[in-house]
Design an enzyme around this catalytic site. Sequence first.
Site, PDB file in Angstrom:
ATOM      1  N   LYS A   1      -1.941   6.248  -4.454  1.00  0.00           N
ATOM      2  CA  LYS A   1      -3.031   7.194  -4.200  1.00  0.00           C
ATOM      3  C   LYS A   1      -2.738   8.558  -4.815  1.00  0.00           C
ATOM      4  O   LYS A   1      -1.591   9.001  -4.853  1.00  0.00           O
ATOM      5  CB  LYS A   1      -3.258   7.355  -2.692  1.00  0.00           C
ATOM      6  CG  LYS A   1      -3.483   6.037  -1.959  1.00  0.00           C
ATOM      7  CD  LYS A   1      -3.675   6.257  -0.475  1.00  0.00           C
ATOM      8  CE  LYS A   1      -3.640   4.942   0.268  1.00  0.00           C
ATOM      9  NZ  LYS A   1      -2.263   4.413   0.396  1.00  0.00           N
TER      10      LYS A   1
ATOM     11  N   TYR B   1       3.509   9.795   0.469  1.00  0.00           N
ATOM     12  CA  TYR B   1       4.422   9.220   1.449  1.00  0.00           C
ATOM     13  C   TYR B   1       5.883   9.541   1.131  1.00  0.00           C
ATOM     14  O   TYR B   1       6.746   9.417   1.998  1.00  0.00           O
ATOM     15  CB  TYR B   1       4.242   7.708   1.533  1.00  0.00           C
ATOM     16  CG  TYR B   1       2.851   7.255   1.921  1.00  0.00           C
ATOM     17  CD1 TYR B   1       1.923   8.142   2.458  1.00  0.00           C
ATOM     18  CD2 TYR B   1       2.465   5.927   1.741  1.00  0.00           C
ATOM     19  CE1 TYR B   1       0.653   7.721   2.802  1.00  0.00           C
ATOM     20  CE2 TYR B   1       1.189   5.504   2.087  1.00  0.00           C
ATOM     21  CZ  TYR B   1       0.282   6.402   2.607  1.00  0.00           C
ATOM     22  OH  TYR B   1      -0.987   5.979   2.937  1.00  0.00           O
TER      23      TYR B   1
ATOM     24  N   HIS C   1      -6.895   9.932  -2.514  1.00  0.00           N
ATOM     25  CA  HIS C   1      -6.391   9.825  -1.142  1.00  0.00           C
ATOM     26  C   HIS C   1      -7.356  10.422  -0.108  1.00  0.00           C
ATOM     27  O   HIS C   1      -7.556   9.863   0.965  1.00  0.00           O
ATOM     28  CB  HIS C   1      -5.029  10.494  -1.038  1.00  0.00           C
ATOM     29  CG  HIS C   1      -4.163   9.948   0.036  1.00  0.00           C
ATOM     30  ND1 HIS C   1      -2.794   9.925  -0.040  1.00  0.00           N
ATOM     31  CD2 HIS C   1      -4.463   9.382   1.230  1.00  0.00           C
ATOM     32  CE1 HIS C   1      -2.287   9.380   1.046  1.00  0.00           C
ATOM     33  NE2 HIS C   1      -3.279   9.048   1.851  1.00  0.00           N
TER      34      HIS C   1
ATOM     35  N   ASP D   1       0.846  -1.187   0.000  1.00  0.00           N
ATOM     36  CA  ASP D   1       0.000   0.000   0.000  1.00  0.00           C
ATOM     37  C   ASP D   1       0.886   1.243   0.000  1.00  0.00           C
ATOM     38  O   ASP D   1       1.580   1.523   0.975  1.00  0.00           O
ATOM     39  CB  ASP D   1      -0.912   0.009   1.226  1.00  0.00           C
ATOM     40  CG  ASP D   1      -1.831   1.218   1.223  1.00  0.00           C
ATOM     41  OD1 ASP D   1      -2.662   1.313   0.307  1.00  0.00           O
ATOM     42  OD2 ASP D   1      -1.693   2.074   2.115  1.00  0.00           O
TER      43      ASP D   1
END
Length: 400
Positions: free
Chosen positions: A83, A52, A116, A47
């Site tokens: 995302k 990130y 997201h 994921d």
Amino acid sequence: MEGKRECFTLNTGARIPAVGLGTWQADGASCQAAVATALEVGYRHLDCAHLYGNETDVGQALSEALNGGVPGLKREDVFVTSKLWCTTNTPKRIGRAVEISLKNLGLQYLDLYLMHWPVFSPLGDATDPPSHRGEELMKPLPRRMEATWRAMEELVRKGLVRAIGLSNFNIAQMEEILSYAKIVPAVNQVELHPFWRQDKVVQFCQSRGIHLSAHTPLGVPGGRDSGYASSSEDEVESPAASIVYSRSRSVHAPMLKSSVVADIAVRLGRTPAQVILRWGVQRGTSVLPRSLRSDHIKANFDILNWSLSESDWMKINTLEPQLRLIDGNHSYLSEIGPLQAVAETDVESISETDVESIPETEIEVISEPEMESIPETESEPISELETKAEAEHELNTRLY
């Protein structure tokens, strides 16, 4: 309830692994090591998210695993999710955003691509969005959301992603998407754990054929001044883990040290974290625990060959109180929000001017400003709906 179920079938016919590795707040060597360990143990779901700031690290570890690191492992064996961040979810930018994630991950396609959050924000660095007052975050007006979802659907038609879905959407927001969706969302990834069960959301998704994935199933990794030190999600601090949360209350202790969970864990010879994750899988949701410790990564995956009894499952399913860890007020976009400190470490020392002077082939992580300077190719005619959404987005960006 099935005790040995390893995958759930999506409304696309694809199968999503019941346990995936969360990669939030991990970067560099620690991220690569975690992904490598997970793939060796048997995880087949990663994921990710451009936000990130570590998709190059994930991609490096995945590439090594696919090229002999894990014997026999093929691309089609691994389910990869990424995302779309809220500063890039206007129709013109979505195609480029997914291309960036694909480039950083070293992939030709994504198995799943999610919105997201159901919000929009003025353009800023995708991993460090504008940090002004809360009003800067724009509300998800229906016509903008529709244009965004249409662009997401186009990604499926182009073969860049196999499935599309949502993340952190509530029932009203999902109903809006469903009112005009030609492709029904395959997944909604939301915060789910015994202390935030979201029963109504679960029931709604199940009734609409939308699979639920649980992020933060064991709590939020610890960050400075947060009081959120998790005894399961992460004890090894990552350089990207300096996060401040809007909550001051910790719910990790009652979640992982609840006498109900502890009694079940002792009786079954399992850890409290394993019991909680098993509860989630038996509920029909995939779970995405995140850890940098190899022993926890292995233990979190060891939940597929046993099951909770109906009575044990119900005990966990009635735990109180219900407390949300990640607030829905989007304070993560403020100066003290939990996502503000996440950085793309590979380019954090490079200025925008420097980036513009470097040939694209030398850039491993593409920054958001660069997206605006790259001409679109093979662009589809822009509908009146998309044109209005773009104009509104640009106007609001100037206003704020």
